[in-house]
Design a protein around this motif. Structure first.
Motif, short mmCIF file in Angstrom:
data_model
loop_
_atom_site.label_atom_id
_atom_site.label_comp_id
_atom_site.label_asym_id
_atom_site.label_seq_id
_atom_site.Cartn_x
_atom_site.Cartn_y
_atom_site.Cartn_z
N GLY A 64 1.20 -1.59 4.63
CA GLY A 64 0.79 -1.09 3.13
C GLY A 64 1.42 -2.28 2.41
O GLY A 64 2.27 -3.24 2.21
N ASP A 65 0.84 -1.66 1.01
CA ASP A 65 1.44 -3.07 -0.42
C ASP A 65 0.69 -2.69 -1.40
O ASP A 65 -0.85 -2.86 -2.00
CB ASP A 65 -0.23 -4.10 0.19
CG ASP A 65 0.84 -5.84 -1.18
OD1 ASP A 65 1.77 -5.74 -1.09
OD2 ASP A 65 -0.18 -6.31 -1.16
N ASN A 66 1.88 -2.34 -2.08
CA ASN A 66 1.75 -1.36 -3.45
C ASN A 66 1.01 -0.74 -3.49
O ASN A 66 -0.45 -0.26 -4.70
CB ASN A 66 1.30 -3.01 -4.40
CG ASN A 66 2.46 -3.32 -4.29
OD1 ASN A 66 3.99 -3.23 -4.16
ND2 ASN A 66 2.69 -4.93 -5.17
N GLY A 67 0.40 0.58 -2.33
CA GLY A 67 -0.48 1.23 -2.68
C GLY A 67 -1.69 1.29 -2.48
O GLY A 67 -2.43 2.27 -2.45
N SER A 68 -1.61 -0.01 -1.32
CA SER A 68 -3.64 -0.58 -0.88
C SER A 68 -2.96 -0.37 0.38
O SER A 68 -1.60 -0.79 0.81
CB SER A 68 -4.23 -1.59 -1.22
OG SER A 68 -4.07 -1.02 -3.05
N ARG A 111 -9.08 -5.24 1.51
CA ARG A 111 -7.91 -4.10 0.78
C ARG A 111 -8.62 -3.19 0.00
O ARG A 111 -9.53 -2.92 -0.43
CB ARG A 111 -7.27 -5.27 -0.59
CG ARG A 111 -6.61 -3.94 -1.19
CD ARG A 111 -5.95 -5.32 -2.66
NE ARG A 111 -5.43 -5.81 -2.21
CZ ARG A 111 -4.60 -6.21 -2.66
NH1 ARG A 111 -3.21 -4.30 -2.37
NH2 ARG A 111 -3.54 -6.97 -2.16
N SER A 133 -1.77 6.91 0.76
CA SER A 133 -2.05 5.51 1.40
C SER A 133 -0.35 5.05 2.14
O SER A 133 -0.85 4.48 3.47
CB SER A 133 -2.34 3.90 0.08
OG SER A 133 -1.02 4.39 -1.02
N ALA A 134 0.81 5.46 1.71
CA ALA A 134 1.51 5.02 1.76
C ALA A 134 1.51 5.88 3.57
O ALA A 134 1.86 5.28 4.81
CB ALA A 134 3.48 6.04 1.31
N THR A 149 -8.13 0.56 -1.24
CA THR A 149 -7.48 1.35 -2.03
C THR A 149 -8.14 2.94 -1.99
O THR A 149 -9.00 3.45 -2.46
CB THR A 149 -7.47 1.06 -3.33
OG1 THR A 149 -7.33 -0.35 -3.39
CG2 THR A 149 -6.95 2.22 -4.61
#
Length: 127
Positions: free
Chosen positions: A32-36, A123, A3-4, A125
């Motif tokens: 990107g936001d904390n792995g999402s 979002r 995801s990064a 994941t």
């Protein structure tokens, strides 16, 4: 692809699925936001309707026109009503391009006398 790595791409293709299993792909801006992965969309768009029905999606890096440029990754998507965080992240990542697009969209709505559509955050994941 993690995801990064996907979050660093300029565009990603989100593939959602119709009831009959037909895949529908859409190129979008991503942050990107904390792995999402975060994407903004109009609340009544077809991709949002399909995600509300079935949260399974596939994401892949792509061009602005949607030509996939890497291996698709299976992921789970959820819809969130709050859009402030994704708007801030997209403005930081895309800069003048994002702000110009938003101003142009607002001007077009004003000229056509249409209200601003309600937005949602998608979002994503990766599995």
């Amino acid at each position: 692809m993690s995801s990064a790595e996907l979050a660093k791409k300029r565009f990603i293709s989100i593939t959602t699925f119709k009831r009959d299993g037909t895949a529908v792909s859409t190129p979008v801006w991503v942050a990107g936001d904390n792995g999402s992965l975060l994407v903004i969309s109009e609340a009544d768009s077809w991709k949002v309707k399909r995600i509300r029905r079935d949260g399974h999606v596939r994401v892949a890096p792509c061009s602005a026109r949607g030509a996939v440029r890497g291996e698709p990754v299976d992921a789970d998507a959820t819809i969130e009503d709050e859009t402030a965080a994704v708007e801030k992240l997209l403005a930081r990542k895309y800069g003048w391009m994002y702000r110009s697009y938003m101003r142009f969209s607002a001007l077009t709505r004003k000229l056509r006398r249409r209200p601003a559509p309600r937005g949602v955050t998608i979002r994503i994941t990766p599995r």
